[in-house]
Design an enzyme around this catalytic site. Structure first.
Site, PDB file in Angstrom:
ATOM      1  N   SER A   1       0.841  -1.368   0.022  1.00  0.00           N
ATOM      2  CA  SER A   1      -0.064   0.083  -0.154  1.00  0.00           C
ATOM      3  C   SER A   1       0.776   1.440  -0.099  1.00  0.00           C
ATOM      4  CB  SER A   1      -0.971   0.049   1.150  1.00  0.00           C
ATOM      5  OG  SER A   1      -0.144  -0.142   2.334  1.00  0.00           O
TER       6      SER A   1
ATOM      7  N   GLU B   1      -8.763 -10.106   4.355  1.00  0.00           N
ATOM      8  CA  GLU B   1      -9.052  -8.851   4.001  1.00  0.00           C
ATOM      9  C   GLU B   1     -10.517  -8.716   3.141  1.00  0.00           C
ATOM     10  OE1 GLU B   1      -7.240  -4.857   1.250  1.00  0.00           O
ATOM     11  OE2 GLU B   1      -6.246  -6.812   1.499  1.00  0.00           O
TER      12      GLU B   1
END
Length: 285
Positions: A48, A185
């Protein structure tokens, strides 16, 4: 006092005792130090970083060199917190040997404590190979941001029988392959809880609900660094975005008005030195 480094055994013991595991992302030394000193158990140096640090539209632009650099900075700040590196897109999708070499780079160059990659059933043998090298592995099921092209966007996974079966199958296979923990996730909470009870290793939720062994959030979401998009599963604990804007605006205004710097912010020099400079280089009007 010297801090004891957490290990896979410590994380497993927390799961076995029902003690929630805490995990955040970090990409640099100052933030990682604060996380370590606060007592957070694990840090994920996520791909990320490509989005929240480098401004790319997705995680696919993260590279090995980029990730190794971020991981090394974070690891230097963490005498206690366990540091896990995300293996970026392209670092494990090819052969087993290349995957092993890239995993080794994170351990030898960045000094991390383990690696994570978005392994599917096609990558189980790679998980086994890395574990057999002696490198701790965290699995990842549910939403795979690196597969955003195939998924058609960042969507929750496990809401249909087909996708739920895929999540369960991947989780069981990762445990069998030797992963010491698995990140869930964007998985429906009830499904994540069901799988957690079937597994004997810790599960860590980032959008998987409270039934997992621990929780993970992106630190920039926690701090409220952005005012545009926040994932459904994230919680803003602060509004650093507005705080930074206000701070930068105040700094600019004080410079424009001559309020900064003041006497307390400058270094002094003796008249003798100034006199010597005038004699050597001449006076100024």
């Amino acid at each position: 006092m010297e801090q004891k480094k957490l290990t896979v055994l410590d994380i497993q013991a927390m799961r076995d005792k029902g003690q929630p595991i805490t995990m955040l992302t970090a990409y640099d030394y100052p933030v990682a130090k604060q996380i370590n000193d606060t007592g957070i158990d694990m840090i994920l140096v996520g791909d990320s970083a490509a989005m929240v640090v480098h401004g790319h539209p997705n995680t696919l632009n993260a590279t090995m060199d980029m990730m190794v650099m971020h991981c090394a900075a974070v690891a230097r700040a963490c005498p206690r917190t366990m540091v896990i590196s995300d293996m970026p897109f392209g670092s494990f999708q090819y052969g087993i040997e290349e995957t092993m070499r890239n995993a080794a780079r994170f351990v030898t160059e960045a000094k991390v404590d383990g690696v994570k990659f978005e392994a599917t059933p096609n990558h189980i043998e790679k998980t086994k190979a890395i574990v057999q090298m002696g490198i701790a592995v965290v699995g990842h099921v549910g939403l795979h941001p690196q597969a955003v092209g195939v998924l058609g966007g960042l969507k929750a996974q496990g809401r249909t029988i087909e996708t739920a079966r895929k999540v369960v199958t991947e989780a069981l296979a990762l445990q069998e392959a030797g992963a010491f923990a698995i990140i869930f996730e964007a998985v429906p909470a009830k499904l994540a809880t069901y799988i957690t009870r079937k597994l004997s290793i810790p599960t860590i939720s980032i959008g998987g609900g409270p039934g997992c062994s621990g929780q993970l959030l992106v630190t920039y979401d926690v701090l409220g660094m952005f005012d545009t998009f926040t994932p459904k599963f994230a919680k803003k604990y602060a509004n650093f975005n507005q705080t930074m804007k206000d701070t930068f605006a105040q700094y600019r205004q004080e410079v424009l008005e001559g309020k900064f710097p003041t006497e307390e912010h400058v270094y002094g020099v003796s008249d003798e030195v100034l006199s010597a400079m005038e004699k050597e280089f001449g006076k100024v009007e």
